[in-house]
Design an enzyme around this catalytic site. Structure first.
Site, PDB file in Angstrom:
ATOM      1  N   SER A  94       0.841  -1.196   0.000  1.00  0.00           N
ATOM      2  CA  SER A  94       0.000   0.000   0.000  1.00  0.00           C
ATOM      3  C   SER A  94       0.881   1.253   0.000  1.00  0.00           C
ATOM      4  CB  SER A  94      -0.942  -0.050   1.213  1.00  0.00           C
ATOM      5  OG  SER A  94      -1.934   0.938   1.144  1.00  0.00           O
TER       6      SER A  94
ATOM      7  N   HIS B 185      -8.134  -5.151  -0.231  1.00  0.00           N
ATOM      8  CA  HIS B 185      -6.834  -4.511  -0.021  1.00  0.00           C
ATOM      9  C   HIS B 185      -6.088  -5.121   1.156  1.00  0.00           C
ATOM     10  CE1 HIS B 185      -3.797  -1.494  -0.430  1.00  0.00           C
ATOM     11  NE2 HIS B 185      -4.030  -0.975   0.761  1.00  0.00           N
TER      12      HIS B 185
ATOM     13  N   ARG C  62     -11.875   6.050  10.490  1.00  0.00           N
ATOM     14  CA  ARG C  62     -11.465   4.647  10.464  1.00  0.00           C
ATOM     15  C   ARG C  62     -12.549   3.766   9.842  1.00  0.00           C
ATOM     16  NH1 ARG C  62      -7.553   1.227   9.531  1.00  0.00           N
ATOM     17  NH2 ARG C  62      -7.626  -0.663  10.779  1.00  0.00           N
TER      18      ARG C  62
ATOM     19  N   ASP D 267      -8.875  -6.374  -4.722  1.00  0.00           N
ATOM     20  CA  ASP D 267      -8.467  -5.086  -4.152  1.00  0.00           C
ATOM     21  C   ASP D 267      -8.948  -3.967  -5.067  1.00  0.00           C
ATOM     22  OD1 ASP D 267      -7.256  -2.865  -3.074  1.00  0.00           O
ATOM     23  OD2 ASP D 267      -5.208  -3.648  -3.173  1.00  0.00           O
TER      24      ASP D 267
END
Length: 384
Positions: free
Chosen positions: A150, A357, A220, A324
């Site tokens: 990432s 992901h 979040r 992803d």
């Protein structure tokens, strides 16, 4: 069991930043695993993603449940084998896990106040420059490999461009050459959740003795939704109601609500948000997501990624995951094509994992086998 030991180095000399300013008197938290060989040719740098840290593997001696965030990948006999490689994890500037960040004292403040919102803007390129300084202090001139997933993958890519002679191989996992507009949009919504929290106080909430937890929770929750695939969410939660709600429905003693937590996925997201708000710093979240947004090595080359990657000299392994959708395989293939256009040595694996992901953090046999095989050839190359 691999035992991790936190370390820190202080740097007094100013670090020039991409923004045109600089930061001085800063600390970098890091951990190392394994042994650096006599020729110092077996060092592997691990770059972390948004909410991770330098604690990439093992556990702390006094904390049984303190596994590093990539413990499935790194350790004795694991794909990144610490019996052969000297692995280094560094906490980035601006983070909230030991390196100098918004929660630390600003040395230029006459009143000795913490940086707060005054912490300078940092970029992926700035982090790489700071990491290079740390390696200098450790006496490591050349990395056997730099590796990250990432945002960490962006740092690995940046290493090959900023310090091409210092990197033998780069392992870039579930990453991209820049963020799409959709990704930037997700980051902006998350940032707005934080900055519009009444407890944010323009980023100087420390002075008021409060934390913008509501904004952090929402940020979040937004992020977590994007890290998982639709298939995983449906398989794990589907449309399941919480047990108390199921019981109420079954007894016909139930009233619909607009505010109560009713579905299992709601409960899960709120739990993740609450946990995150208890340990992560709001200003750090703003800084790191901005660094994600700004990263774009092709920008100074008229948008040509091929021209941007011409500076790279290392060998590459790129890995992506079919489900992803935040860092889709097509983005990794853009990097592969640009490297092939420059006749670089590139290996590419596209893994049909269901986890979205977050797959780069998980223990998938096919994924780990690819990394293990690639680093096995590297170990032979550097003689370990």
């Amino acid at each position: 069991m691999l035992i991790a030991t936190p370390q820190s180095l202080h740097f007094e000399a100013p670090l020039p930043l991409q923004s045109g300013t600089s930061i001085r008197a800063y600390d970098l938290a890091f951990e190392t695993y394994g042994t650096l060989n006599a020729n110092k040719t077996n060092a592997v740098l691990i770059c972390h993603a948004l909410n991770a840290s330098h604690h990439v593997a093992g556990v702390y001696a006094d904390q049984a449940k303190s596994e590093g965030w990539w413990d499935s990948m790194i350790g004795p006999g694991k794909p990144v084998d610490t019996n052969r490689f000297f692995v280094i994890g560094v906490n980035n500037l601006g983070s909230c896990f030991g390196s100098t960040g918004p929660m630390h004292i600003n040395p230029d403040s006459a009143q000795g106040q913490v940086y707060g919102a005054d912490f300078p803007v940092v970029t992926v390129e700035d982090w790489v420059d700071a990491q290079a300084r740390l390696l200098d202090r450790l006496g490591i001139e050349t990395l056997a490999a730099v590796m990250g997933g990432s945002l960490g993958g962006m740092q690995a890519l940046a290493w090959t461009l900023q310090y091409p002679s210092r990197v033998r191989r780069a392992v870039v996992v579930a990453s991209a050459p820049n963020l799409t507009a959709e990704n930037i949009a997700f980051n902006e919504v998350a940032r707005r959740a934080i900055t519009t929290d009444p407890d944010f106080h323009g980023g100087h909430f420390y002075r008021h003795g409060v934390v913008p937890k509501r904004g952090l929770r929402i940020a979040r929750m937004i992020g977590h939704i994007t890290y998982l695939s639709d298939d995983v969410m449906n398989a794990k939660f589907g449309r399941q109601l919480r047990h108390a709600v199921q019981d109420a429905v079954a007894s016909a003693d139930y009233r619909y609500s607009t505010q109560e937590v009713e579905f299992q996925i709601e409960s899960y997201l709120r739990y993740q948000g609450d946990k995150f708000a208890d340990y992560f710093d709001a200003n750090t979240y703003l800084l790191i997501t901005r660094a994600l947004d700004y990263f774009d090595p092709a920008r100074t080359f008229g948008g040509s990624l091929t021209k941007a990657l011409a500076a790279a000299r290392s060998k590459f392994l790129l890995i992506s995951f079919v489900t992803d959708w935040r860092f889709a395989p097509a983005r990794s293939r853009e990097i592969v094509k640009a490297l092939l256009d420059n006749q670089r040595d590139v290996s590419y694996a596209e893994i049909d994992a269901p986890h979205g992901h977050d797959a780069f953090l998980l223990d998938d046999v096919r994924y780990h086998s690819v990394v293990r095989s690639y680093l096995e050839s590297l170990a032979q190359e550097v003689g370990v």
